[in-house]
Design an enzyme around this catalytic site. Structure first.
Site, mmCIF file in Angstrom:
data_model
loop_
_atom_site.group_PDB
_atom_site.id
_atom_site.type_symbol
_atom_site.label_atom_id
_atom_site.label_comp_id
_atom_site.label_asym_id
_atom_site.label_seq_id
_atom_site.Cartn_x
_atom_site.Cartn_y
_atom_site.Cartn_z
ATOM 1 N N LYS A 25 0.823 -1.208 0.000
ATOM 2 C CA LYS A 25 0.000 0.000 0.000
ATOM 3 C C LYS A 25 0.855 1.255 0.000
ATOM 4 C CE LYS A 25 -1.861 2.005 4.015
ATOM 5 N NZ LYS A 25 -2.166 3.434 3.948
ATOM 6 N N ASN A 26 1.861 1.284 0.851
ATOM 7 C CA ASN A 26 2.671 2.489 1.011
ATOM 8 C C ASN A 26 3.629 2.724 -0.149
ATOM 9 O OD1 ASN A 26 1.512 3.276 3.461
ATOM 10 N ND2 ASN A 26 2.836 1.891 4.619
ATOM 11 N N ARG A 96 -4.243 10.366 4.156
ATOM 12 C CA ARG A 96 -2.992 11.086 4.405
ATOM 13 C C ARG A 96 -2.172 11.232 3.119
ATOM 14 N NH1 ARG A 96 0.246 14.139 7.962
ATOM 15 N NH2 ARG A 96 2.402 13.532 7.729
ATOM 16 N N ASP A 120 -5.271 8.349 9.163
ATOM 17 C CA ASP A 120 -5.392 7.822 10.512
ATOM 18 C C ASP A 120 -5.227 8.907 11.569
ATOM 19 O OD1 ASP A 120 -5.728 5.200 9.669
ATOM 20 O OD2 ASP A 120 -3.573 4.843 9.579
ATOM 21 N N ASP A 315 4.109 0.632 12.059
ATOM 22 C CA ASP A 315 2.774 0.145 11.723
ATOM 23 C C ASP A 315 2.483 -1.232 12.299
ATOM 24 O OD1 ASP A 315 2.354 2.463 10.361
ATOM 25 O OD2 ASP A 315 1.927 1.547 8.426
ATOM 26 N N MET A 337 7.018 6.792 17.722
ATOM 27 C CA MET A 337 6.835 7.728 16.615
ATOM 28 C C MET A 337 5.486 8.435 16.590
ATOM 29 S SD MET A 337 8.924 5.576 13.706
ATOM 30 C CE MET A 337 9.030 6.946 12.563
#
Length: 431
Positions: A25-26, A96, A120, A315, A337
């Site tokens: 996804k990223n 985002r 998120d 994540d 983070m």
């Protein structure tokens, strides 16, 4: 009417079976945005069929690009005409990753109007590093209800990022490949998805060296051309399914895994007495895991903490927190983070987990705990998946609402879980 969905899960059933990892996804999100850097067609393979990529494609169409689905998980994007450089607010607030249109649009069109991005709710997610990088390259930024980036001409620069931000690195790279002259990006993010973007840009004719390190060297070119590029596997999803197999005391085989991506993840799972073996690109988590915390030297409580790549990915801290509730022993989870990511643990405590939330970043988990089903709400994509794992490890029925958040990051989730033997149903309601 807005259609809402819930997951109804009957827990206590070990999973078993084989799946193929989805595309990352990223990586898909910046690669979709990068297609705007050329007027020629770009074909992306292995794009996950999830809500976030769906929204990115709709944004592309809204600004004038052509989007065509060639086959399942393969898309052709062509931005051959004049583009509208204002991102619609109702789309920007959905994810985002809308911020990723800043770099390519200011590089190609000299302007982009971007409403504040959504995504998120896991604490403060600053955008300052994006502003720093793009202004170093010659862009001007105005903030007035939205972010407007303008530039007469981008020029190469020596950029030192104030944090190793993934999306800021990606924006900087996408802008720099068409900037005039040489750019150095120091303290760059180096995650596998950043590497995917850089390799795609190279396939389009960009000149980038240092890929996989925290120093990227870029020589700007006048134009890029189209390409065909395959998105790599999603190691976040792979880590989630490993956690699911372990927590339910089941087994799983996952195809299309990049073994190199799994190294920092394996170190963390080993601390919980969980292991797997890889043959080629196939990863297998067998039954009969130790499920016992491996203490540090001297019997000290071990810590699982996140950090920029090649550290343990943030994540997956939510996933590891749930898995730790099913493991004998005590472990400290330190999410460094994002200051709100650990707040979902109160739901786990309500299910019977023994967790002490020390502060917004640290939780001490003592297991193994017998969890029971509960009414749950998914706060973000990863915590939502963590709750699914908890519900599947628990005894009794759980109902999870706000599952849109989970489906932003996991492809065909209910169908794939059912194929593994999970007792899960997706129930739609009308609000």
């Amino acid at each position: 009417m807005n259609r809402l969905y819930e997951y109804h899960i009957e827990g206590g059933f070990p999973i078993k079976g084989t799946i193929t990892a989805s595309g990352n996804k990223n990586a898909a999100l910046p690669c979709i945005a990068a297609a705007l850097l050329t007027t020629e067609p770009v074909i992306l393979e292995n794009v996950p069929n999830i809500k976030d990529t769906e929204v990115m494609m709709v944004i592309l169409e809204s600004i004038g690009a052509s989007v065509k689905k060639l086959e399942e998980n393969t898309w052709e994007i062509c931005a051959s005409g004049t583009l509208n450089t204002d991102i619609p607010q109702e789309l920007s607030k959905k994810l985002r990753a809308s911020i990723l249109f800043a770099g390519p649009l200011v590089a190609r069109s000299g302007r982009v109007g971007l409403p504040p991005p959504g995504g998120d709710v896991i604490g403060r997610r600053r955008l300052d590093t994006h502003f720093l990088a793009l202004t170093e390259l010659g862009a001007r930024v105005a903030v007035n209800g939205q972010f407007t980036f303008t530039a007469n001409k981008l020029a190469g620069a020596d950029i030192f990022l104030d944090e190793a931000s993934v999306t800021a690195t990606e924006n900087a790279v996408m802008a720099a490949v068409l900037a005039e002259g040489h750019t150095t990006i120091t303290n760059a993010a180096s995650e596998p998805h950043v590497q995917d973007l850089c390799n795609m840009l190279k396939a389009m004719g960009a000149k980038i060296t240092g890929i996989g390190s925290n120093i990227l060297e870029i020589d700007g070119v006048k134009e890029l051309h189209g390409c065909r590029f395959r998105i790599g596997p999603d190691y976040m999803e792979i880590g989630s399914f490993i956690g699911l197999a372990a927590a339910t005391k089941g087994s799983i085989t996952i195809n299309d895994v990049n073994p190199k991506d799994m190294r920092p993840i394996k170190l963390a799972f080993n601390k919980l007495g969980i292991s797997w073996h890889i043959e080629g690109n196939t990863l297998t988590v067998p039954v009969g895991q130790a499920m016992q915390v491996n203490t540090d030297l001297g019997g000290m409580i071990p810590k699982i903490d996140d950090s920029p790549w090649p550290g343990f990915p943030p994540d997956l801290t939510s996933i590891m927190t749930v898995v730790a509730t099913q493991v004998d022993g005590t472990v400290l989870i330190h999410e460094k983070m994002f200051e709100s990511r650990m707040f979902f643990v109160d739901k786990l405590i309500g299910m019977g987990a023994r967790i002490t939330l020390c502060d917004p970043h640290r939780a001490v988990v003592s297991g193994a705990c017998k969890l029971h089903g509960d009414q749950l709400v998914s706060p973000d994509v990863r915590a939502g998946m963590a709750m699914i794992i908890a519900a599947m490890a628990a005894h009794g029925e759980s109902v999870i609402s706000n599952v849109y958040q989970v489906e932003r990051g996991y492809e065909n989730l209910t169908e794939r879980l059912q194929s593994l033997g999970a007792h899960i149903e997706k129930v739609d309601c009308v609000d």
